[in-house]
Design a protein around this motif. Structure first.
Motif, PDB file in Angstrom:
ATOM      1  N   ASP A   1       0.843  -1.203   0.000  1.00  0.00           N
ATOM      2  CA  ASP A   1       0.000   0.000   0.000  1.00  0.00           C
ATOM      3  C   ASP A   1       0.878   1.252   0.000  1.00  0.00           C
ATOM      4  N   ASP A   2       0.244   2.419  -0.169  1.00  0.00           N
ATOM      5  CA  ASP A   2       1.005   3.673  -0.294  1.00  0.00           C
ATOM      6  C   ASP A   2       1.846   3.963   0.941  1.00  0.00           C
ATOM      7  N   LEU A   3       1.343   3.611   2.118  1.00  0.00           N
ATOM      8  CA  LEU A   3       2.059   3.905   3.361  1.00  0.00           C
ATOM      9  C   LEU A   3       3.386   3.155   3.412  1.00  0.00           C
ATOM     10  N   VAL A   4       3.372   1.875   3.070  1.00  0.00           N
ATOM     11  CA  VAL A   4       4.592   1.064   3.073  1.00  0.00           C
ATOM     12  C   VAL A   4       5.553   1.565   1.995  1.00  0.00           C
ATOM     13  N   PHE A   5       5.008   1.849   0.810  1.00  0.00           N
ATOM     14  CA  PHE A   5       5.854   2.312  -0.296  1.00  0.00           C
ATOM     15  C   PHE A   5       6.523   3.641   0.052  1.00  0.00           C
TER      16      PHE A   5
ATOM     17  N   GLN B   1      13.284   5.963   3.193  1.00  0.00           N
ATOM     18  CA  GLN B   1      14.519   5.328   3.640  1.00  0.00           C
ATOM     19  C   GLN B   1      15.650   5.560   2.633  1.00  0.00           C
ATOM     20  N   ARG B   2      15.292   5.668   1.363  1.00  0.00           N
ATOM     21  CA  ARG B   2      16.298   5.815   0.319  1.00  0.00           C
ATOM     22  C   ARG B   2      16.576   7.272  -0.048  1.00  0.00           C
TER      23      ARG B   2
ATOM     24  N   PRO C   1       2.913   2.661  -8.359  1.00  0.00           N
ATOM     25  CA  PRO C   1       4.199   2.257  -8.949  1.00  0.00           C
ATOM     26  C   PRO C   1       4.029   1.064  -9.885  1.00  0.00           C
ATOM     27  N   ARG C   2       4.874   1.017 -10.887  1.00  0.00           N
ATOM     28  CA  ARG C   2       4.889  -0.099 -11.826  1.00  0.00           C
ATOM     29  C   ARG C   2       6.313  -0.598 -11.989  1.00  0.00           C
ATOM     30  N   ALA C   3       6.463  -1.847 -12.326  1.00  0.00           N
ATOM     31  CA  ALA C   3       7.806  -2.443 -12.395  1.00  0.00           C
ATOM     32  C   ALA C   3       8.001  -3.170 -13.715  1.00  0.00           C
TER      33      ALA C   3
ATOM     34  N   ARG D   1       4.682  12.196  -0.913  1.00  0.00           N
ATOM     35  CA  ARG D   1       3.425  11.490  -1.158  1.00  0.00           C
ATOM     36  C   ARG D   1       3.472  10.877  -2.556  1.00  0.00           C
ATOM     37  N   VAL D   2       3.041   9.621  -2.662  1.00  0.00           N
ATOM     38  CA  VAL D   2       3.026   8.930  -3.947  1.00  0.00           C
ATOM     39  C   VAL D   2       1.804   9.388  -4.740  1.00  0.00           C
TER      40      VAL D   2
END
Length: 215
Positions: free
Chosen positions: A51-55, A61-62, A76-78, A71-72
């Motif tokens: 979910d957005d919170l974890v992402f 962190q990075r 996201p796509r991979a 805020r996202v």
């Protein structure tokens, strides 16, 4: 939360590069950036499905919070990454350019630079052929474009692959060599200018359009 002032950043992490690329602000003034984030396949799948919170937590962190809260804006796509180069860039009345012709590792926007050089080189070949009264879609004309771009594409593909392997790891000896090399480049203006030109896509046989010249 705070403006990026047009600044792009790239960090080389153990799994691969992490980059933020500045975008124009929304009409309401919201600051925006695009993200290129390389992770191992299993970790990437978990991030995309989270979910957005974890992402957003992993993103912080990075990148940190030097520009404030993040805020996202989009899901996201991979995509799997790898070095791919078309066997042939041209056929009668067909020419491949950009990502249709090659896919390289996303380091310092070099894939975009290659695409710009492809388009500029193709335009130059076509315009010059037209001036000579030649068929611009003929294979012998388009092969001039292929000969111009193929070696540079292969060279850049190998270079980005080697750089990714060099920077995206935690192996002690490699880290030491890497740090020494970066320190030397920083202290040698001519060498630094050379790498800047390479990263800007202005090295080698540069098409006229990329040099600001008319064809």
């Amino acid at each position: 939360e705070r403006p990026h002032n047009g600044r792009a950043e790239e960090h080389f992490l153990p799994a691969g590069p992490f980059a933020t690329l500045p975008l124009k602000s929304d009409k309401d003034g919201t600051n925006r950036s695009s993200i290129v984030w390389v992770e191992r396949s299993e970790d990437a799948e978990k991030l995309v499905d989270s979910d957005d919170l974890v992402f957003e937590h992993e993103l912080e962190q990075r990148f940190g919070l030097k520009l404030g809260e993040i805020r996202v804006a989009d899901r996201p796509r991979a995509w799997p990454l790898g070095l791919t180069i078309a066997r042939d860039f041209v056929a009668p009345r067909i020419a491949l350019a950009g990502d249709a012709a090659h896919g390289i590792h996303p380091i310092a926007g070099q894939g975009l630079n290659l695409g710009f050089k492809d388009v500029a080189a193709l335009a130059e070949v076509v315009v010059e052929a037209d001036r000579l009264g030649q068929d611009v879609g003929a294979l012998d004309v388009l092969e001039r474009y292929q000969q111009w771009r193929r070696f540079d594409t292969l060279q850049m593909g190998i270079t980005t692959d080697v750089l990714n392997r060099l920077f995206s790891n935690d192996i002690g000896p490699l880290r030491a060599v890497r740090d020494i090399g970066l320190g030397l480049v920083e202290r040698m203006p001519r060498l630094k200018d050379f790498f800047i030109r390479q990263a800007s896509g202005l090295s080698g046989d540069t098409p006229k359009l990329l040099k600001g010249e008319a064809i």
